[in-house]
Structure formats: structure tokens, C-alpha cells
Write a protein that holds these residues in place. Structure first.
Motif, PDB file in Angstrom:
ATOM      1  N   LEU A 162       2.414  13.789  -9.863  1.00 45.76           N
ATOM      2  CA  LEU A 162       3.435  14.951 -10.068  1.00 45.76           C
ATOM      3  C   LEU A 162       4.089  14.931 -11.534  1.00 45.76           C
ATOM      4  O   LEU A 162       4.242  16.011 -11.997  1.00 45.76           O
ATOM      5  N   LEU A 163       4.265  13.739 -11.942  1.00 49.73           N
ATOM      6  CA  LEU A 163       4.596  13.731 -13.323  1.00 49.73           C
ATOM      7  C   LEU A 163       3.635  14.489 -14.379  1.00 49.73           C
ATOM      8  O   LEU A 163       4.039  15.236 -15.408  1.00 49.73           O
ATOM      9  N   LEU A 164       2.496  14.317 -14.067  1.00 52.06           N
ATOM     10  CA  LEU A 164       1.378  14.693 -15.278  1.00 52.06           C
ATOM     11  C   LEU A 164       1.149  15.878 -14.735  1.00 52.06           C
ATOM     12  O   LEU A 164       0.753  16.656 -15.887  1.00 52.06           O
ATOM     13  N   ALA A 165       1.486  16.633 -13.702  1.00 53.35           N
ATOM     14  CA  ALA A 165       1.356  18.055 -13.382  1.00 53.35           C
ATOM     15  C   ALA A 165       2.541  18.609 -14.229  1.00 53.35           C
ATOM     16  O   ALA A 165       2.276  19.844 -14.620  1.00 53.35           O
ATOM     17  N   GLY A 190      15.117  12.378 -13.205  1.00 51.19           N
ATOM     18  CA  GLY A 190      16.007  11.675 -12.279  1.00 51.19           C
ATOM     19  C   GLY A 190      15.472  11.768 -10.867  1.00 51.19           C
ATOM     20  O   GLY A 190      15.926  10.710 -10.062  1.00 51.19           O
ATOM     21  N   LEU A 191      15.057  12.828 -10.367  1.00 52.54           N
ATOM     22  CA  LEU A 191      14.505  12.907  -8.936  1.00 52.54           C
ATOM     23  C   LEU A 191      13.217  12.131  -8.780  1.00 52.54           C
ATOM     24  O   LEU A 191      13.346  11.432  -7.729  1.00 52.54           O
ATOM     25  N   LEU A 192      12.554  12.086  -9.588  1.00 55.38           N
ATOM     26  CA  LEU A 192      11.253  11.225  -9.466  1.00 55.38           C
ATOM     27  C   LEU A 192      11.726   9.746  -9.510  1.00 55.38           C
ATOM     28  O   LEU A 192      11.186   9.016  -8.754  1.00 55.38           O
ATOM     29  N   LEU A 193      12.636   9.425 -10.596  1.00 49.94           N
ATOM     30  CA  LEU A 193      13.095   8.278 -10.295  1.00 49.94           C
ATOM     31  C   LEU A 193      13.870   7.708  -9.021  1.00 49.94           C
ATOM     32  O   LEU A 193      13.588   6.520  -8.704  1.00 49.94           O
ATOM     33  N   GLY A 194      14.499   8.608  -8.491  1.00 49.77           N
ATOM     34  CA  GLY A 194      15.135   8.474  -7.104  1.00 49.77           C
ATOM     35  C   GLY A 194      14.146   8.240  -6.102  1.00 49.77           C
ATOM     36  O   GLY A 194      14.330   7.073  -5.233  1.00 49.77           O
ATOM     37  N   ALA A 246       0.866  -1.297  -0.142  1.00 43.95           N
ATOM     38  CA  ALA A 246       0.057   0.080   0.110  1.00 43.95           C
ATOM     39  C   ALA A 246       0.901   1.270  -0.055  1.00 43.95           C
ATOM     40  O   ALA A 246       0.623   2.172  -0.636  1.00 43.95           O
ATOM     41  N   THR A 247       1.990   1.212   0.745  1.00 44.04           N
ATOM     42  CA  THR A 247       2.750   2.190   0.711  1.00 44.04           C
ATOM     43  C   THR A 247       3.462   2.754  -0.527  1.00 44.04           C
ATOM     44  O   THR A 247       3.456   4.025  -1.059  1.00 44.04           O
ATOM     45  N   PHE A 248       3.912   1.625  -1.180  1.00 43.16           N
ATOM     46  CA  PHE A 248       4.604   1.778  -2.325  1.00 43.16           C
ATOM     47  C   PHE A 248       3.727   2.251  -3.462  1.00 43.16           C
ATOM     48  O   PHE A 248       4.066   2.927  -4.311  1.00 43.16           O
ATOM     49  N   VAL A 249       2.502   1.432  -3.492  1.00 43.77           N
ATOM     50  CA  VAL A 249       1.391   2.004  -4.574  1.00 43.77           C
ATOM     51  C   VAL A 249       1.207   3.441  -4.312  1.00 43.77           C
ATOM     52  O   VAL A 249       0.704   4.403  -5.210  1.00 43.77           O
ATOM     53  N   GLY A 250       0.805   3.772  -2.980  1.00 45.32           N
ATOM     54  CA  GLY A 250       0.550   5.204  -2.752  1.00 45.32           C
ATOM     55  C   GLY A 250       1.291   6.261  -3.200  1.00 45.32           C
ATOM     56  O   GLY A 250       1.249   7.213  -3.924  1.00 45.32           O
ATOM     57  N   LEU A 251       2.686   5.780  -3.041  1.00 41.03           N
ATOM     58  CA  LEU A 251       3.900   6.686  -3.417  1.00 41.03           C
ATOM     59  C   LEU A 251       4.034   6.793  -5.062  1.00 41.03           C
ATOM     60  O   LEU A 251       4.495   7.638  -5.583  1.00 41.03           O
ATOM     61  N   THR A 252       3.717   5.468  -5.536  1.00 41.43           N
ATOM     62  CA  THR A 252       3.799   5.529  -6.957  1.00 41.43           C
ATOM     63  C   THR A 252       2.583   6.511  -7.541  1.00 41.43           C
ATOM     64  O   THR A 252       3.117   7.334  -8.593  1.00 41.43           O
ATOM     65  N   GLY A 253       1.468   6.621  -6.832  1.00 40.59           N
ATOM     66  CA  GLY A 253       0.370   7.272  -7.296  1.00 40.59           C
ATOM     67  C   GLY A 253       0.842   8.855  -7.080  1.00 40.59           C
ATOM     68  O   GLY A 253       0.447   9.665  -8.208  1.00 40.59           O
ATOM     69  N   VAL A 267      20.388  11.780 -20.812  1.00 42.35           N
ATOM     70  CA  VAL A 267      18.885  12.243 -20.757  1.00 42.35           C
ATOM     71  C   VAL A 267      18.038  11.299 -21.056  1.00 42.35           C
ATOM     72  O   VAL A 267      17.188  10.822 -20.633  1.00 42.35           O
ATOM     73  N   LEU A 268      18.077  10.616 -22.481  1.00 47.34           N
ATOM     74  CA  LEU A 268      17.203   9.825 -23.187  1.00 47.34           C
ATOM     75  C   LEU A 268      17.129   8.384 -22.229  1.00 47.34           C
ATOM     76  O   LEU A 268      16.102   7.879 -21.953  1.00 47.34           O
ATOM     77  N   PRO A 269      18.551   7.814 -21.585  1.00 45.78           N
ATOM     78  CA  PRO A 269      18.352   6.630 -20.906  1.00 45.78           C
ATOM     79  C   PRO A 269      17.718   6.735 -19.344  1.00 45.78           C
ATOM     80  O   PRO A 269      17.011   6.148 -19.102  1.00 45.78           O
ATOM     81  N   VAL A 270      17.696   8.279 -18.713  1.00 53.10           N
ATOM     82  CA  VAL A 270      17.081   8.291 -17.881  1.00 53.10           C
ATOM     83  C   VAL A 270      15.626   8.382 -18.027  1.00 53.10           C
ATOM     84  O   VAL A 270      14.703   8.080 -17.222  1.00 53.10           O
ATOM     85  N   ILE A 271      15.083   8.851 -19.104  1.00 48.91           N
ATOM     86  CA  ILE A 271      13.636   9.050 -19.412  1.00 48.91           C
ATOM     87  C   ILE A 271      13.175   7.685 -19.701  1.00 48.91           C
ATOM     88  O   ILE A 271      12.458   7.404 -19.203  1.00 48.91           O
ATOM     89  N   ALA A 272      14.070   6.882 -20.407  1.00 46.74           N
ATOM     90  CA  ALA A 272      13.510   5.558 -20.476  1.00 46.74           C
ATOM     91  C   ALA A 272      13.482   4.759 -19.427  1.00 46.74           C
ATOM     92  O   ALA A 272      12.257   4.137 -19.153  1.00 46.74           O
TER      93      ALA A 272
END
Length: 235
Positions: free
Chosen positions: A17-20, A55-59, A5-12, A138-143
Motif C-alpha cells: 500500500l505504501l509503495l502504491a 498515520g493510518l498505516l502506522l495504526g 505469519a499473520t503479522f508478516v502478512g499484514l506487514t507485506g 508530520v516528520l515525527p509520524v514519518i520517521a
């Protein structure tokens, strides 16, 4: 013990944030000829912004997966297709998706539907160093970030943690993936949504994050090199 639940919540939270950020970027890059831009955006500034934000969101996602003890197998790591087989499958899938994307975009253009390529043109480097940063960083980070979010987290982790059909999750995650590429216009959203579903299907079938990361990277890299580097247009 895995805290699903914690992981799915943080994923949400990361997804929102990404969509915003995508929506904010779409407004900032409005190409309306009547509008006066507030700032002049260079390709270098845009590349730095993309690399830093994603990169920050991936982290955050990686830290969340570690903290909540999500099994690597649920994320498509160390399970399913691995090694050279995964690299080969990802290469074939990526080239196929690139060709399909180009043909779809060209067909849409001939039918009078706009396919906005403004963001790609703005991101295109104007120096050898810029190309090295784009293709090597950049492209590797995005992918990796987008596949980890839309495929590994939203499909693999949710399916493993809650028993939801991965094919249903593939459809839902592909819709979110398409919305996140709103800067490409309505036609771009449709094409991206279809591309996202094929990537999702590839993840479900191979159970491998590496396959879809390689495929995603090749699609983006080929689009930049062919259009912006070589100046070739399919139309």
C-alpha cells in the motif's frame, strides 16, 4: 503465542500500500512543464495527506503487532540500546547521515545527475504554524512509521520469527525503502537506498527502534530547515 505469519502478512500488505501510494504521489507531482496539473496542491494539503496516510498505516501496523503478540524486543523496543544512550546514538547517526546525504547529493549534482527536490519544496511550510506542524507532527509520524515498517517489522520481526539473517533483511528492506522514495528521481533513490541501509545497520547493531527513529527524524528535519528554512544550498 505469537502469530508471526499473520503479522508478516499484514506487514507485506502495508508495504504494498505504501509503495502504491508513493507511485501515485509521484505521478500526481509530475513536474513536466508540458503537463497541466489536475489540481493545485498546497503545502498544507500535502502535509495533511502525508500525516493522515502514514498515520493510518502506522495504526494498522501497531494494531497488527498487538493482535499477533509480537514481542516488543523483536521490534527493537525495550531491548538493546535504550534511554539517553539511544538518544545520543540516534543524534550522532542522524547528523552523520544528514551530512553524508548532502555531500552525496552535491557530488551527484556536480557529476550531472539530477536529484529531484520538488517534493520537499512543495511540502515546505510558508508560516510559523506550518513549520510547527511539520517539525512537531508530520516528520515525527514519518520517521516513526517508516522505521517501524522498514526496520522493526521487516527486519526485527522477520528475523526473530523465522531466523532469517538480519543483514540479508537489511539489504532487502533498504531496496524497498529506496523504491518508496521514487519521487526523488533515480539519484534520490540511490542515495535513499544507501541511507536506508545505514539505518538498517544501525537497527541491527543497536537492536533499538529509538536510535533509528531519532536519526531518521533528524535527517528529514535538517534537510527542511537548512534548505527550505534557511535557504542554504550545498552546491
Amino acid at each position: 503465542m505469537t502469530e508471526w505469519a499473520t503479522f508478516v502478512g499484514l506487514t507485506g500488505v502495508v508495504t504494498v500500500l505504501l509503495l502504491a501510494l508513493s507511485h501515485a504521489s509521484q505521478e500526481a507531482l509530475d513536474t513536466d512543464p508540458e503537463a497541466e496539473p489536475d489540481v493545485e496542491l498546497s503545502s498544507g494539503l500535502l502535509l495533511a495527506n502525508v500525516a493522515l496516510s502514514q498515520g493510518l498505516l502506522l495504526g494498522v501496523l501497531l494494531a497488527a503487532a498487538w493482535y499477533t503478540e509480537v514481542p516488543l524486543e523483536a521490534l527493537g523496543i525495550g531491548a538493546g540500546l535504550t534511554g539517553m544512550g539511544a538518544l545520543a546514538a540516534g543524534t550522532v547517526l542522524g547528523i552523520g547521515l544528514y551530512l553524508g546525504s548532502e555531500l552525496g547529493g552535491a557530488a551527484a549534482g556536480r557529476l550531472g545527475f539530477e536529484y529531484d527536490e520538488g517534493l520537499r519544496e512543495l511540502l515546505a511550510p510558508d508560516s510559523a504554524g506550518g513549520w510547527a506542524i511539520l517539525l512537531g507532527l508530520v516528520l515525527p509520524v514519518i520517521a516513526f512509521f517508516e522505521e517501524f515498517l522498514f526496520r522493526a517489522a521487516l527486519i526485527g520481526a522477520v528475523a526473530a520469527g523465522y531466523g532469517v539473517s538480519p543483514w540479508l533483511l537489511a539489504v532487502l528492506s533498504s531496496m524497498l525503502f529506496a523504491i518508496g522514495h521514487g519521487a526523488q528521481g533515480n539519484t534520490g533513490i540511490l542515495v535513499t537506498g544507501l541511507l536506508g541501509f545505514v539505518l538498517a545497520a544501525g537497527f541491527v547493531v543497536t537492536e533499538s527502534l529509538l536510535v533509528v527513529v531519532v536519526a531518521h527524524y533528524l535527517v528529514n528535519a535538517l534537510e527542511f530547515v537548512v534548505h527550505e528554512g534557511l535557504g542554504i544550498e550545498w552546491t
